[in-house]
Motif scaffolding. Structure first.
Motif, mmCIF file in Angstrom:
data_model
loop_
_atom_site.group_PDB
_atom_site.id
_atom_site.type_symbol
_atom_site.label_atom_id
_atom_site.label_comp_id
_atom_site.label_asym_id
_atom_site.label_seq_id
_atom_site.Cartn_x
_atom_site.Cartn_y
_atom_site.Cartn_z
ATOM 1 N N PHE A 108 -4.073 -9.482 -8.199
ATOM 2 C CA PHE A 108 -3.284 -9.493 -9.423
ATOM 3 C C PHE A 108 -2.749 -8.098 -9.750
ATOM 4 N N TYR A 109 -3.566 -7.092 -9.516
ATOM 5 C CA TYR A 109 -3.145 -5.728 -9.846
ATOM 6 C C TYR A 109 -1.983 -5.279 -8.972
ATOM 7 N N VAL A 110 -2.094 -5.505 -7.659
ATOM 8 C CA VAL A 110 -1.038 -5.076 -6.750
ATOM 9 C C VAL A 110 0.251 -5.851 -7.018
ATOM 10 N N ARG A 319 -3.976 1.499 -2.050
ATOM 11 C CA ARG A 319 -3.060 2.622 -1.900
ATOM 12 C C ARG A 319 -1.600 2.191 -2.102
ATOM 13 N N VAL A 320 -1.298 0.955 -1.763
ATOM 14 C CA VAL A 320 0.043 0.436 -2.045
ATOM 15 C C VAL A 320 0.315 0.488 -3.543
ATOM 16 N N ALA A 321 -0.665 0.034 -4.329
ATOM 17 C CA ALA A 321 -0.493 0.058 -5.783
ATOM 18 C C ALA A 321 -0.393 1.489 -6.306
ATOM 19 N N GLU A 322 -1.213 2.397 -5.775
ATOM 20 C CA GLU A 322 -1.163 3.786 -6.226
ATOM 21 C C GLU A 322 0.165 4.446 -5.865
ATOM 22 N N THR A 323 0.710 4.104 -4.697
ATOM 23 C CA THR A 323 1.969 4.702 -4.269
ATOM 24 C C THR A 323 3.138 4.210 -5.115
ATOM 25 N N LEU A 324 3.124 2.915 -5.463
ATOM 26 C CA LEU A 324 4.229 2.331 -6.216
ATOM 27 C C LEU A 324 4.033 2.412 -7.716
ATOM 28 N N ASN A 326 4.006 4.908 -9.833
ATOM 29 C CA ASN A 326 5.047 5.735 -10.445
ATOM 30 C C ASN A 326 6.153 5.951 -9.416
ATOM 31 N N PRO A 327 7.209 5.149 -9.448
ATOM 32 C CA PRO A 327 8.262 5.272 -8.429
ATOM 33 C C PRO A 327 9.164 6.478 -8.622
ATOM 34 N N PHE A 328 8.910 7.287 -9.646
ATOM 35 C CA PHE A 328 9.752 8.450 -9.903
ATOM 36 C C PHE A 328 9.074 9.749 -9.486
ATOM 37 N N GLY A 329 8.101 9.637 -8.579
ATOM 38 C CA GLY A 329 7.416 10.820 -8.083
ATOM 39 C C GLY A 329 8.045 11.325 -6.793
ATOM 40 N N GLU A 330 7.214 11.831 -5.891
ATOM 41 C CA GLU A 330 7.704 12.407 -4.632
ATOM 42 C C GLU A 330 7.032 11.782 -3.421
ATOM 43 N N ASP A 331 6.452 10.592 -3.560
ATOM 44 C CA ASP A 331 5.876 9.908 -2.410
ATOM 45 C C ASP A 331 6.976 9.367 -1.514
ATOM 46 N N ASP A 332 6.570 8.905 -0.322
ATOM 47 C CA ASP A 332 7.550 8.403 0.629
ATOM 48 C C ASP A 332 8.295 7.182 0.106
#
Length: 396
Positions: A108-110, A319-324, A326-332
């Motif tokens: 649910f979280y992801v 990690r998918v949830a952590e990466t997405l 905040n989509p306004f950061g500097e991750d890939d």
């Protein structure tokens, strides 16, 4: 003419480049890497950028080392009586860890985070529609008013892009680094010094305290003046232009609201706590016991194969949830807003400007065909389209 000669040269180069590539494919010549790893989407497991391996290799290495250290202590340091007591703890941890609803909570979280990530991108407004309306409706008669109409179109687009930058730079790390202060915006030419004075310094980190909406207000006022001056003569079109600018403002507001109201912190903490506790218990519960009892596993392995696979699945999901998140950061996987902004500015300014005339209006090759088909015509040379057309194709 220069443009025709230039396009002919391009077509010739394209033909030269296509021939060796096609012959290579037809001959079946593949590189050694393609033969070993496959090609196209079949090589997805061997990519590094934005991959599972890049996100998890450090955590997986540390977790596996911890497991092996506990296993060495259990096997070679503890006495037989201590091993018997440790096996009771192993069986108890193994039994307790099966009741944690990891997949339920994480699923649910992801799904929530991915949904928010995609919706934020879809909410980002594009200035193309505004530019098209301006190009078609703000024209003016030939002469001085025609020049004034061009100034109006370009100024409104510039204000739209300026509002975009002022709003999104409060949210995006990449835009904030590119435009840390208003002085950098002045140097780009997107805003004048007198306009900056009216907007303010824009140093607040709170997007709701920003004056990013002010350029859109100026755009509305410029449209009102253009209508009074006779540059906009179509009343329904004028109404539609105001609607497009309002939708543009609404898109920026919705994106800012998404960032201002993130996923509830308690939900994020519950999911992380459940995952960390589960794998902390698994460090003991997944150990292979020495003194087996009826019902225990029949093999004795030192390396936790299936626990490693489970770690990749669950922690990769997290990690998918952590990466997405905040989509306004500097991750890939974060939004590449610098390139998107450059595209918006270039395309919108090109649409509203008058740099060149449209291509000459001529009949197409499907003229008078009852059942036209979009297929390759082998007897038609691509370079013919850049030369002098036959008389019967000229639209008169």
């Amino acid at each position: 003419m220069f443009h025709m000669e230039f396009m002919k040269k391009i077509c010739s180069k394209v033909k030269e480049m296509e021939q060796p590539e096609m012959s290579k494919v037809m001959a079946g010549k593949l590189s050694l890497a393609d033969k070993l790893l496959g090609s196209g989407e079949s090589r997805v497991m061997f990519r590094w950028r934005s991959s599972l391996w890049k996100l998890l290799w450090q955590e997986l290495l540390a977790y596996t080392a911890s497991f092996m250290m506990i296993s060495l202590v259990y096997r070679y340091i503890l006495t037989t009586d201590q091993q018997m007591e440790a096996e009771k703890l192993i069986r108890w941890c193994r039994h307790q860890s099966t009741g944690l609803p990891i997949t339920f909570l994480l699923g649910f979280y992801v799904s929530l985070v991915v949904k928010r990530w995609w919706e934020q991108y879809c909410k980002l407004p594009w200035p193309d529609t505004i530019a098209i309306f301006l190009k078609g409706l703000v024209v003016g008669p030939p002469g001085e008013k025609r020049v004034m109409a061009r100034v109006v179109r370009r100024t409104i687009i510039r204000y739209c892009i300026l509002a975009y930058i002022l709003c999104i730079r409060q949210l995006s790390v990449r835009l904030k680094k590119r435009f840390p202060t208003m002085h950098e915006l002045i140097k780009t030419g997107i805003v004048r010094a007198d306009e900056m004075v009216r907007i303010g310094d824009e140093e607040s980190v709170n997007v709701f305290a920003s004056n990013w909406w002010m350029p859109l207000k100026w755009a509305i006022e410029i449209l009102q003046k253009a209508q009074r001056d006779g540059l906009v003569t179509n009343a329904p079109g004028y109404s539609h232009m105001l609607g497009r600018i309002s939708e543009y403002r609404a898109g920026l507001s919705e994106v800012a609201t998404y960032v201002h109201l993130p996923v509830p912190l308690v939900y994020t903490q519950v999911v992380h706590l459940a995952v960390y506790v589960y794998f902390a218990v698994s460090l003991i519960g997944e150990q292979w016991v020495i003194w087996r009892q009826p019902g225990d596993e029949e093999v004795d392995l030192y390396y936790p194969i299936f626990m490693t696979v489970r770690f990749l699945f669950i922690f990769g999901w997290l990690r998918v949830a952590e990466t997405l998140y905040n989509p306004f950061g500097e991750d890939d996987e974060d939004f590449e807003l610098n390139e998107l902004l450059n595209r918006h500015f270039k395309v919108a300014m090109t649409i509203v400007d008058e740099n060149e005339e449209h291509p000459e209006l001529k009949k197409d090759i499907f003229w008078n065909q009852a059942d036209p088909e979009l297929i390759e015509n082998p007897e038609m040379d691509i370079e013919e389209g850049f030369g002098d057309d036959k008389e019967d194709f000229v639209f008169k």
